[in-house]
Design a protein around this motif. Structure first.
Motif, PDB file in Angstrom:
ATOM      1  N   GLU A 123      17.879  18.288  30.252  1.00 52.93           N
ATOM      2  CA  GLU A 123      18.655  17.412  30.048  1.00 52.93           C
ATOM      3  C   GLU A 123      20.061  17.453  30.808  1.00 52.93           C
ATOM      4  OE1 GLU A 123      19.037  18.079  25.792  1.00 52.93           O
ATOM      5  OE2 GLU A 123      17.433  16.397  25.249  1.00 52.93           O
ATOM      6  N   VAL A 131      19.404  16.157  34.304  1.00 57.28           N
ATOM      7  CA  VAL A 131      18.650  14.764  34.083  1.00 57.28           C
ATOM      8  C   VAL A 131      20.250  14.142  34.220  1.00 57.28           C
ATOM      9  CG1 VAL A 131      17.932  12.799  32.795  1.00 57.28           C
ATOM     10  CG2 VAL A 131      16.708  14.664  33.031  1.00 57.28           C
ATOM     11  N   GLN A 180      21.749  14.558  37.802  1.00 58.97           N
ATOM     12  CA  GLN A 180      21.177  13.665  38.850  1.00 58.97           C
ATOM     13  C   GLN A 180      21.388  12.364  38.524  1.00 58.97           C
ATOM     14  OE1 GLN A 180      19.712  14.507  41.204  1.00 58.97           O
ATOM     15  NE2 GLN A 180      18.593  12.818  42.060  1.00 58.97           N
ATOM     16  N   LEU A 238      15.128  12.031  39.737  1.00 58.55           N
ATOM     17  CA  LEU A 238      15.809  11.945  38.386  1.00 58.55           C
ATOM     18  C   LEU A 238      14.490  11.458  37.484  1.00 58.55           C
ATOM     19  CD1 LEU A 238      17.932  11.254  36.481  1.00 58.55           C
ATOM     20  CD2 LEU A 238      18.223   9.063  37.109  1.00 58.55           C
ATOM     21  N   LEU A 295      12.599  14.639  36.887  1.00 56.85           N
ATOM     22  CA  LEU A 295      12.985  15.277  35.859  1.00 56.85           C
ATOM     23  C   LEU A 295      12.920  14.804  34.408  1.00 56.85           C
ATOM     24  CD1 LEU A 295      16.596  16.069  37.588  1.00 56.85           C
ATOM     25  CD2 LEU A 295      15.006  18.014  36.724  1.00 56.85           C
ATOM     26  N   LYS A 296      13.078  13.509  34.195  1.00 53.69           N
ATOM     27  CA  LYS A 296      13.110  12.555  33.016  1.00 53.69           C
ATOM     28  C   LYS A 296      11.509  13.041  32.633  1.00 53.69           C
ATOM     29  CE  LYS A 296      16.557   9.362  33.023  1.00 53.69           C
ATOM     30  NZ  LYS A 296      16.879   8.012  33.075  1.00 53.69           N
TER      31      LYS A 296
END
Lengths: 489, 489
Positions: free
Chosen positions: A8, A11, A14, A38, A41-42
């Motif tokens: 998190e 995220v 980023q 991004l 990562l999410k």
């Protein structure tokens, strides 16, 4: 979840980078590149990660109350509170949790059902298990020797040194009044006295140390046969069979005041001081119950023992004999719906000097009663209103939100229960349908013409009649038409 | 306590032995000898052992409510519930504890204040911390997308997808109605929007990851100076001083709709999408508040941030500007007495598919309000009745208990709130004194002569006037004379 927290954080960082690039008007490719990172990562987080294994429920043994169920509960509570107030009770409240030691050693075999809290402020805490022990703690803490109080619409107690059996009789009267006015159907209140039980245990040869545990065996007679109870007494609790049989000869009896008279003549029992006191008090109690006109609802039942340790004298328990459900339907078999008794020793357990305050009280089984009333309403397919709204402020044309807001505000300020739909331009049909569903009896309809004429069209949802009412008369007209009580009692 | 238990067992066994000897008609000496042993054992226990170290108190942070305090609480609750019903709210209830994971990650820095229960049924449980999170859990669990409800007389929420700011405006209207009708003195409602705060944090250069923690620093501005807040931002939370200063330029401002207009023109802020949305909504909100006639009670205050994590839009907090206490008395300084805001993301956190249900609500600081009202009543030395008893059934001579019981029972059955003293032969003077103390307005006095004549002497405690009333007219006469409301609303 540590990993998740880390992701998190990545995220977030980023996200900042992307935002910065945009602000710096960076090149499209560069931004796209960072946005892609991004999204990766999410994706690692996964929108529902953590939610999938999360079970959406209330804790075991607890439930939510829907508006419909609350409407039922409010009605039941209103009847109970009304009765408590009719008998001159004050009301107190105590915290939902207590020091653990406050609850320790008060409930006997029920103790294992108590919820403990984790140690935080350096205090060992438990959720309260009933309202009687907190009440006794309250009396000792405030050095009160004399009070008649109720506690969240279910517990009623009379504390103080009084002439025998008068408060006890009032408690039984209260139980009768509440059960009658709730119209739960025919009921019976079993009455007994701990001193009579202890006395007969003594003369039957039960060792003192076994009184309480044999008591809870006897208490099971309303659910299981005497044979099973005897087996428990002999097998599990090591009582001699002949002792158990002697107990059986007594505890299987029940009747009215005549049984009290008969036992007062019983050669053995009448020799026991405790039993004699108990029987004498029961005789007096029945006199008072006759004056209260409820003796026919009371049964002296030697098998009634009650689970909790703290009772010292008269004990009682109300059971429904049938349910008010329609003919042909299964009886609900809900068992006891109210119970209580005398506990003269409990306050003394909290007083540093052991000073005693005699108490007698009762507790209403509200949860059981709710479900009975709910089932009955469903059986009768009764519609329960969950709001008390008197009027919906509606509009016939568009662009009248401001006028609706002004009018509904006027009505609220005049004490009228009013609603409007939270839409800029709702269709009149939808507004009328909302009234049908919510059981709102009146609609105040604003229209351009009416605004010019200084009137409001007041429509009765039931018969669809509409009349123009001058705006300054609207509040009075609504009050006149909606005479339903504005309070729950 | 193990040793104690052992000694107690010895005491029981010795008690049995003594009893047995007595039944066997053993010699006096022998019995005395065993009794002496029994007393020695009992002495070992010591009547107060264990009690001495037991502290009689309620858990930290909790309190009892006395009848007088409950009378105040009932009045306050009645005003609040009445207002919630006037706005068409249904009522729900949820358990006092929830699964621990239900509460996890919803409260931000407040989370450490949550009470956990010891693991019993294999479930990790916590006491609920507010009513908003249980409400969101309830909505997700029952797949509700649309409800207006209140929750134990302090929380009111509107859930559903509606046209902007209409429900939000009603929440502020409700706060004004409640605070006005409780007559707590002059008050002000601060309003802000999380999107405006986030927007200005962004343009001031606060990293996303620090939004929430900087938010809680800003929230302290109502208690501490900007310098202290800045030090916390820079020192503890590692913000660049110039970033903090930029924040300061904004968050120290407050005003009405004009400030909204001004910020809409702000070159930097108006470029931020979130801030722009927030400001646009606030502008609309103020229009509606004007139509509701409460705009003068509302202040747009950029320093209002609210502690809890779950807010996503409009937030508000009501503060008392002065206390209603007498002139010359110290102001109470009770801070916020009501607060709330919009939380559009919370329900989605419980929904397996993350489906969102927009919600806006408010919570009344009932505990603070109780203490204000209590203090005011004490300042005014106002007498608060803690019961609603209409009449005491008394007797002028002895030997009339039966008649008193019969009459009081008649009155109860007729719905009259009546009491009698629990004494066989109370003195008339004591009965009259009881009425004075308890504020009971009427006394129904039974006497031998009255019984013969079929009348009851009805005495007004206030003016001591006595009239004979025919027994069959007594109920009507009492109802006529005691017109005080029989309900708390």
């Amino acid at each position: 979840m540590a990993d998740r927290a880390a992701v998190e954080e990545l995220v977030r960082l980023q996200g900042e980078r992307v935002r910065a690039l945009k602000q710096q008007k960076a090149s499209a490719e560069q931004i796209e590149e960072e946005v892609a990172k991004l999204l990766k990562l999410k994706a690692q987080l996964g929108p529902d990660e953590g939610k999938l294994k999360f079970v959406l429920k209330t804790p075991k043994g607890t439930r939510d109350y829907s508006p419909r169920q609350m409407a039922v509960r409010e009605k039941v509570f209103a009847v109970i509170i009304n009765c408590f107030k009719r008998h001159g009770a004050e009301v107190i409240d105590t915290p939902v949790f207590e020091l653990k030691e406050t609850l320790t050693g008060k409930y006997g075999e029920d103790s294992k059902l108590i919820y403990d809290l984790k140690d935080q402020g350096g205090e060992l805490l438990s959720l309260r298990y009933d309202l009687t022990v907190p009440f006794a703690r309250y009396l000792a803490m405030n050095k009160l020797t004399n009070i008649k109080r109720y506690h969240i619409a279910k517990d009623f107690d009379i504390a103080g040194q009084f002439d025998p059996m008068i408060p006890d009789a009032e408690c039984l009267k209260i139980m009768c009044e509440i059960l009658s006015s709730l119209q739960l159907g025919d009921f019976l209140i079993k009455v007994n006295d701990r001193r009579i039980l202890d006395g007969l245990f003594a003369i039957c040869g039960v060792p003192d140390s076994k009184f309480r545990t044999i008591c809870s065996s006897v208490d099971k007679l309303d659910k299981v046969s005497w044979e099973e109870v005897k087996n428990e007494m002999v097998g599990e609790k090591g009582l001699a069979p002949e002792v158990a049989d002697r107990i059986g000869e007594y505890v299987l009896q029940h009747g009215g005041v005549s049984l009290v008279e008969q036992l007062l003549q019983d050669p053995k029992l009448s020799q026991n001081k405790q039993a004699l006191e108990g029987l004498g008090d029961l005789k007096l109690l029945f006199e008072y119950l006759t004056l209260f006109g409820i003796a026919n609802k009371i049964s002296f039942d030697l098998s009634l023992a009650r689970g909790l340790d703290y009772y010292t004298g008269v004990i009682y328990e109300a059971v429904l004999l049938q349910t008010p459900a329609r003919a042909g339907e299964e009886p609900l078999g809900v068992g006891s719906v109210a119970a209580g008794g005398r506990y003269d020793g409990l306050v003394g357990m909290f007083d540093p000097k052991g000073r005693k305050v005699p108490c007698v009280g009762l507790s209403i089984g509200v949860e059981r009663i709710f479900s009975i009333v709910e089932q009955r309403l469903e059986a009768l397919e009764e519609k329960v209103r969950t709001t008390e709204t008197q009027v919906l402020v509606a509009s016939a044309q568009k662009k009248l939100l401001e006028e609706r807001l002004k009018l509904v505000s006027e009505l609220w300020d005049a004490g009228i229960k009013a609603e409007l739909l939270y839409k800029k331009n709702p269709k009149l049909l939808n507004q009328l349908q909302y009234c049908e569903e919510a059981g709102i009896p009146l609609v105040a309809i604003i229209g351009e013409q009416e605004l010019k004429d200084g009137v409001i069209k007041l429509r009765s949802v039931a018969n669809r009649e509409e009349v123009d009412v001058r705006r300054e008369d609207l509040v009075e007209e609504i009050k006149k038409r909606t005479s339903q009580p504005h309070c729950i009692c």
